[in-house]
Design an enzyme around this catalytic site. Structure first.
Site, mmCIF file in Angstrom:
data_model
loop_
_atom_site.group_PDB
_atom_site.id
_atom_site.type_symbol
_atom_site.label_atom_id
_atom_site.label_comp_id
_atom_site.label_asym_id
_atom_site.label_seq_id
_atom_site.Cartn_x
_atom_site.Cartn_y
_atom_site.Cartn_z
ATOM 1 N N CYS A 2 0.829 -1.216 0.000
ATOM 2 C CA CYS A 2 0.000 0.000 0.000
ATOM 3 C C CYS A 2 0.863 1.266 0.000
ATOM 4 O O CYS A 2 1.440 1.603 1.043
ATOM 5 C CB CYS A 2 -0.903 -0.059 1.234
ATOM 6 S SG CYS A 2 -1.726 1.472 1.657
ATOM 7 N N CYS A 53 0.083 3.849 2.708
ATOM 8 C CA CYS A 53 0.515 3.365 4.030
ATOM 9 C C CYS A 53 1.975 3.720 4.264
ATOM 10 O O CYS A 53 2.349 4.149 5.360
ATOM 11 C CB CYS A 53 0.327 1.849 4.137
ATOM 12 S SG CYS A 53 -1.385 1.301 3.969
#
Length: 113
Positions: A38, A41
């Site tokens: 991600c 993230c």
């Protein structure tokens, strides 16, 4: 000499350690539901690391990998990463989805911290 407090990695929790670390904590805990694949993230991780270091006396910040911890991820209905969930007294009191700047994140959490 670099300040090692701001480069400390965030604590990682798992399905097995979530309850004792997060739900039974005497102070608020900010959980980042994250995944290694991600990009947002990875973008927010330095922000969370700074917040963890600066607020270590009254806030715990942890990460939970959604791919390796499906029980907790499903229990809290997490579908998007990063999802940030603030727990107080074992209950989620605020949920935020998506990466954000440090100032904005602190502002969004200030009323529940």
């Amino acid at each position: 000499m670099p300040d090692t407090d701001t480069t400390t990695a965030l604590t990682t929790v798992s399905d097995a350690t979530f309850a004792p670390t997060v739900l039974n904590s005497p102070r608020p805990v900010l959980v980042e539901f994250t995944a290694h694949w991600c990009p947002p993230c990875r973008m927010i991780e330095p922000v969370l690391t700074e917040i963890a270091a600066e607020n270590a006396d009254h806030l715990t910040v942890v990460q939970l990998d959604v791919d390796t911890n499906p029980v907790t991820t499903a229990a809290y209905g997490v579908l998007s990463m990063p999802t940030l969930m603030l727990f107080r007294d074992g209950e989620p009191v605020r949920t935020l989805v998506g990466a954000r700047a440090k100032r904005r994140l602190l502002n969004e959490l200030s009323e529940v911290l």
